[in-house]
Scaffold this active site. Structure first.
Site, short mmCIF file in Angstrom:
data_model
loop_
_atom_site.label_atom_id
_atom_site.label_comp_id
_atom_site.label_asym_id
_atom_site.label_seq_id
_atom_site.Cartn_x
_atom_site.Cartn_y
_atom_site.Cartn_z
N GLU A 280 -0.60 1.91 2.83
CA GLU A 280 0.49 2.55 3.46
C GLU A 280 0.48 2.25 4.85
O GLU A 280 -0.57 2.27 5.65
CB GLU A 280 0.63 3.94 3.16
CG GLU A 280 1.60 4.78 3.64
CD GLU A 280 1.35 6.41 3.63
OE1 GLU A 280 2.35 7.03 3.53
OE2 GLU A 280 0.29 6.65 3.50
N CYS B 143 1.64 7.17 -1.50
CA CYS B 143 0.32 8.18 -1.00
C CYS B 143 1.01 9.68 -1.46
O CYS B 143 0.80 9.87 -2.76
CB CYS B 143 0.41 8.26 0.66
SG CYS B 143 -1.17 8.84 1.15
N LYS C 216 9.50 6.51 0.68
CA LYS C 216 8.60 7.56 0.50
C LYS C 216 9.69 8.86 0.27
O LYS C 216 10.22 9.21 1.16
CB LYS C 216 7.54 7.67 1.36
CG LYS C 216 6.76 8.78 1.14
CD LYS C 216 5.24 8.65 2.04
CE LYS C 216 4.30 9.65 1.72
NZ LYS C 216 3.23 9.60 2.66
#
Length: 260
Positions: A44, A150, A115
């Site tokens: 990431e 993540c 995200k």
């Protein structure tokens, strides 16, 4: 006939706010990977690390008019004849920032995902806009591939694999050692419950938010078992060869997703 996919996950030690150094480090390690690699997964925010200063973000982010990180990843993918998956900072036309994950194919085609779940205990939720699009599925070399980033790993409802939408879930991450137990067990849970291969490509090194060990990068099978092995000549990268036949047999023999 056996249908295989070779994946490499690279736990890069990210140089904070140094895009040129990080892009060069990623290109160097991708160049050393085996020629039969199909997909490379980088961490990431691999090209900058996590930065909070607005002016610095504006200078280092990719956008519609200038996208050095995307251009560099396209070159890596073309040179390696492999898809490359990673996230980095993207600046929209209205100036808003997203943590955008890209799947870049060797021919240059891209699929992206922003995200969705931002870590509210850090400045992330203040700096970035959360994604609203569902996780996409890419058809690549006969496999269905999806991606998350993540903290998304903690939210199984957005990754639910019904009816077997995807075969492989790719997760670039910056997950510190302080929460290592959670990271590794969440990866296992996502693999088991979705009957899919899961790749967690975590960064290494340290920054202001924690320490990140190289051995927290994992490639799990549909039973949650770690298949990752070190890549000779490309440390600290880890690789695994995935079997579509084995996955299909497991899904047919124990069709738990039919009960969702």
């Amino acid at each position: 006939m056996e249908h295989l996919l070779k994946i490499v996950a690279c736990p890069l030690d990210i140089a904070w706010a140094d895009r040129e150094e990080n892009l060069q480090a990623a290109a160097d390690i991708v160049r050393r990977l085996p020629r039969d690699t199909d997909i490379v997964v980088l961490p990431e925010l691999f090209s900058t690390g996590f930065i909070t200063d607005q002016a610095m973000l504006t200078r280092l982010a990719d956008g519609e008019d200038s996208h050095p990180s995307l251009d560099a990843v396209r070159r890596m993918a073309a040179r390696a004849n492999a898809a490359v998956c990673a996230s980095w900072v993207w600046r929209d036309a209205d100036g808003a920032f997203t943590n955008r994950c890209f799947f870049v194919e060797p021919g240059g085609d891209i699929t992206y995902y922003d995200k969705q779940h931002l870590f509210s205990l850090s400045p992330e939720a203040r700096i970035f806009n959360a994604g609203r699009r569902p996780t996409p599925v890419v058809r690549f070399r006969g496999w269905n591939i999806t991606m998350a980033v993540c903290f998304d790993t903690r939210f199984p409802e957005t990754l639910r694999n019904f009816p077997c939408r995807y075969d492989v879930l790719l997760i670039p991450a910056n997950w510190p050692d302080a929460r290592r137990y959670a990271w590794e067990h969440l990866l296992i849970a996502r693999a088991i419950e979705n009957q899919a291969y899961v790749v967690g490509a975590n960064r290494s090194g340290r920054d202001d938010f924690g320490v990140y060990s190289e051995n927290t990068t994992h490639i799990l099978d549909y039973l949650g078992l770690d298949l990752a092995e070190p890549v000779a000549g490309a440390a600290p990268c880890m690789s695994a060869v995935l079997s579509y036949n084995a996955l299909s047999d497991a899904r047919r023999g124990f069709p738990v997703l039919a009960d969702v």
